[in-house]
Design a protein around this motif. Structure first.
Motif, PDB file in Angstrom:
ATOM      1  N   ARG A  54       0.835  -1.203   0.000  1.00  0.00           N
ATOM      2  CA  ARG A  54       0.000   0.000   0.000  1.00  0.00           C
ATOM      3  C   ARG A  54       0.866   1.247   0.000  1.00  0.00           C
ATOM      4  NH1 ARG A  54      -4.982  -0.980   4.286  1.00  0.00           N
ATOM      5  NH2 ARG A  54      -6.003  -2.692   3.148  1.00  0.00           N
ATOM      6  N   ALA A  55       0.417   2.230  -0.756  1.00  0.00           N
ATOM      7  CA  ALA A  55       1.159   3.496  -0.816  1.00  0.00           C
ATOM      8  C   ALA A  55       1.122   4.180   0.540  1.00  0.00           C
ATOM      9  CB  ALA A  55       0.563   4.402  -1.885  1.00  0.00           C
ATOM     10  N   ILE A  56       2.269   4.666   0.961  1.00  0.00           N
ATOM     11  CA  ILE A  56       2.353   5.373   2.237  1.00  0.00           C
ATOM     12  C   ILE A  56       1.885   6.806   2.040  1.00  0.00           C
ATOM     13  CG2 ILE A  56       3.920   6.109   4.082  1.00  0.00           C
ATOM     14  CD1 ILE A  56       5.717   3.770   3.333  1.00  0.00           C
ATOM     15  N   GLN A  57       1.084   7.284   2.955  1.00  0.00           N
ATOM     16  CA  GLN A  57       0.556   8.641   2.839  1.00  0.00           C
ATOM     17  C   GLN A  57       1.685   9.664   2.867  1.00  0.00           C
ATOM     18  OE1 GLN A  57      -2.290   9.612   5.818  1.00  0.00           O
ATOM     19  NE2 GLN A  57      -2.854  11.573   4.901  1.00  0.00           N
ATOM     20  N   SER A  58       1.609  10.631   1.957  1.00  0.00           N
ATOM     21  CA  SER A  58       2.644  11.655   1.880  1.00  0.00           C
ATOM     22  C   SER A  58       2.650  12.527   3.128  1.00  0.00           C
ATOM     23  CB  SER A  58       2.419  12.537   0.643  1.00  0.00           C
ATOM     24  OG  SER A  58       2.512  11.771  -0.527  1.00  0.00           O
ATOM     25  N   ALA A  59       3.772  13.177   3.320  1.00  0.00           N
ATOM     26  CA  ALA A  59       3.923  14.054   4.486  1.00  0.00           C
ATOM     27  C   ALA A  59       2.926  15.201   4.420  1.00  0.00           C
ATOM     28  CB  ALA A  59       5.349  14.600   4.519  1.00  0.00           C
ATOM     29  N   LEU A  60       2.475  15.647   5.596  1.00  0.00           N
ATOM     30  CA  LEU A  60       1.539  16.756   5.647  1.00  0.00           C
ATOM     31  C   LEU A  60       2.259  18.069   5.425  1.00  0.00           C
ATOM     32  CD1 LEU A  60      -0.516  15.629   8.786  1.00  0.00           C
ATOM     33  CD2 LEU A  60      -1.132  15.348   6.374  1.00  0.00           C
ATOM     34  N   ALA A  61       1.503  19.064   4.963  1.00  0.00           N
ATOM     35  CA  ALA A  61       2.106  20.362   4.665  1.00  0.00           C
ATOM     36  C   ALA A  61       2.755  20.982   5.901  1.00  0.00           C
ATOM     37  CB  ALA A  61       1.041  21.300   4.104  1.00  0.00           C
ATOM     38  N   GLY A  62       2.183  20.709   7.086  1.00  0.00           N
ATOM     39  CA  GLY A  62       2.719  21.287   8.302  1.00  0.00           C
ATOM     40  C   GLY A  62       4.084  20.739   8.679  1.00  0.00           C
ATOM     41  N   GLU A  63       4.493  19.627   8.053  1.00  0.00           N
ATOM     42  CA  GLU A  63       5.764  19.011   8.386  1.00  0.00           C
ATOM     43  C   GLU A  63       6.926  19.606   7.596  1.00  0.00           C
ATOM     44  OE1 GLU A  63       5.801  14.666   9.320  1.00  0.00           O
ATOM     45  OE2 GLU A  63       3.928  14.710   8.199  1.00  0.00           O
ATOM     46  N   VAL A  64       6.658  20.534   6.679  1.00  0.00           N
ATOM     47  CA  VAL A  64       7.715  21.112   5.859  1.00  0.00           C
ATOM     48  C   VAL A  64       8.292  22.329   6.573  1.00  0.00           C
ATOM     49  CG1 VAL A  64       8.339  21.745   3.510  1.00  0.00           C
ATOM     50  CG2 VAL A  64       6.298  20.396   3.897  1.00  0.00           C
ATOM     51  N   SER A  65       8.758  22.117   7.779  1.00  0.00           N
ATOM     52  CA  SER A  65       9.337  23.219   8.538  1.00  0.00           C
ATOM     53  C   SER A  65      10.738  23.577   8.061  1.00  0.00           C
ATOM     54  CB  SER A  65       9.392  22.843  10.031  1.00  0.00           C
ATOM     55  OG  SER A  65      10.075  21.609  10.202  1.00  0.00           O
ATOM     56  N   GLY A  66      11.353  22.689   7.261  1.00  0.00           N
ATOM     57  CA  GLY A  66      12.702  22.960   6.773  1.00  0.00           C
ATOM     58  C   GLY A  66      12.743  23.674   5.436  1.00  0.00           C
ATOM     59  N   TRP A  67      11.598  24.163   4.972  1.00  0.00           N
ATOM     60  CA  TRP A  67      11.561  24.798   3.652  1.00  0.00           C
ATOM     61  C   TRP A  67      12.495  26.004   3.532  1.00  0.00           C
ATOM     62  CZ3 TRP A  67      10.825  23.814  -1.121  1.00  0.00           C
ATOM     63  CH2 TRP A  67      10.628  24.841  -2.041  1.00  0.00           C
ATOM     64  N   PRO A  68      12.572  26.926   4.498  1.00  0.00           N
ATOM     65  CA  PRO A  68      13.511  28.054   4.363  1.00  0.00           C
ATOM     66  C   PRO A  68      14.959  27.592   4.158  1.00  0.00           C
ATOM     67  CG  PRO A  68      11.973  28.488   6.126  1.00  0.00           C
ATOM     68  CD  PRO A  68      11.766  27.057   5.724  1.00  0.00           C
ATOM     69  N   ALA A  69      15.365  26.548   4.886  1.00  0.00           N
ATOM     70  CA  ALA A  69      16.721  26.030   4.721  1.00  0.00           C
ATOM     71  C   ALA A  69      16.898  25.381   3.350  1.00  0.00           C
ATOM     72  CB  ALA A  69      17.030  25.018   5.830  1.00  0.00           C
ATOM     73  N   ILE A  70      15.832  24.779   2.843  1.00  0.00           N
ATOM     74  CA  ILE A  70      15.892  24.151   1.515  1.00  0.00           C
ATOM     75  C   ILE A  70      16.098  25.212   0.444  1.00  0.00           C
ATOM     76  CG2 ILE A  70      14.551  22.879  -0.202  1.00  0.00           C
ATOM     77  CD1 ILE A  70      13.197  21.400   2.114  1.00  0.00           C
ATOM     78  N   VAL A  71      15.356  26.312   0.549  1.00  0.00           N
ATOM     79  CA  VAL A  71      15.451  27.388  -0.445  1.00  0.00           C
ATOM     80  C   VAL A  71      16.860  27.945  -0.514  1.00  0.00           C
ATOM     81  CG1 VAL A  71      14.639  29.695  -1.042  1.00  0.00           C
ATOM     82  CG2 VAL A  71      13.006  27.969  -0.233  1.00  0.00           C
ATOM     83  N   ARG A  72      17.509  28.073   0.607  1.00  0.00           N
ATOM     84  CA  ARG A  72      18.859  28.631   0.631  1.00  0.00           C
ATOM     85  C   ARG A  72      19.876  27.727  -0.081  1.00  0.00           C
ATOM     86  NH1 ARG A  72      17.264  30.125   5.994  1.00  0.00           N
ATOM     87  NH2 ARG A  72      18.274  28.251   6.843  1.00  0.00           N
ATOM     88  N   GLN A  73      19.576  26.460  -0.202  1.00  0.00           N
ATOM     89  CA  GLN A  73      20.509  25.520  -0.825  1.00  0.00           C
ATOM     90  C   GLN A  73      20.267  25.321  -2.314  1.00  0.00           C
ATOM     91  OE1 GLN A  73      21.290  21.873   1.681  1.00  0.00           O
ATOM     92  NE2 GLN A  73      19.594  22.736   2.878  1.00  0.00           N
TER      93      GLN A  73
END
Length: 238
Positions: free
Chosen positions: A48-67
């Protein structure tokens, strides 16, 4: 003209033999592919497909953008790899993955590839060593390298392929698929890549079949029907 007809009949006979043999191969390979269990060819049922991460779990987005590089983002996906929320970012230059919570860049190493392969095995069999493929092979001819190859010592001699870039399970191959792929090669006559229906060999076979049909009709009218008409005329005169 009689000599030409004789030579034409001889050529027609040998071309017909070659095309006839190919028709036999088409029939056998087509029947074999139809008889093989397609679920077994696909490697069995997928988990069974595992449910994708919730939007609230993307707390690392600012750090991702910088990279990220300065290229335009062409694709952005939020998914789960081994119960871990992951952000996949595709630009014109590269595809990168980051931990959605921390923003740390992720790589798919041999250990991760083995774990991904095992999580997708129907019976959860233990995988063997993972081997990195820098180039395409027949088993993963539709996918871009680098790719991890993971073998299983199960009854089907399964081999799973995991993308070293995205962590996606690309293919699940086994002995049933290998038989199917062999018959597929015979069916489409692409003995090199096993993908094309427009290669020179099959085009030549098509032209040969058309030539066989045209010359067959010509020989039919020239030989059999002419003699039949002569026989009917003789019957009428008698």
């Amino acid at each position: 003209m009689i000599i030409k007809s004789i030579w034409l009949r001889r050529i027609h006979k040998w071309v017909g033999l070659a095309i006839g043999l190919q028709f036999v191969l088409w029939t056998i390979s087509g029947a074999a592919m139809a008889l093989l269990d397609m679920e077994a060819v696909a490697g069995g049922p997928r988990p069974r497909a595992i449910q994708s991460a919730l939007a609230g779990e993307v707390s690392g987005w600012p750090a991702i953008v910088r990279q990220l590089d300065s290229g335009k983002i062409e694709g952005l996906w939020l998914k789960t790899i081994l119960d871990r929320p992951v952000v996949e970012v595709r630009t014109a230059r590269s595809t990168q993955m980051f931990d959605a919570r921390t923003g740390v860049r992720m790589t798919i190493d041999a250990t991760a590839a083995r774990a991904i392969a095992q999580s997708n095995h129907p019976n959860g069999a233990s995988p063997g060593a993972a081997k990195l493929l820098p180039e395409r092979s027949l088993s993963v001819r539709d996918h871009e390298p680098p790719i991890w190859q993971v073998h299983f010592a199960d009854g089907e001699a399964s081999t799973y392929y995991v993308s070293a870039t995205t962590g996606a399970l690309l293919e699940r191959r086994n002995d049933t698929w290998r038989w199917w792929d062999f018959f597929w090669m015979l069916h489409n006559m692409d003995y090199a890549d096993r993908t094309s229906f427009n290669h020179p060999l099959i085009i030549t076979a098509g032209i040969a079949m058309a030539w066989l049909a045209v010359t067959g009709f010509w020989l039919l009218f020239r030989t059999m029907w002419r003699h039949d008409v002569a026989w009917l005329r003789k019957r009428r005169t008698n």
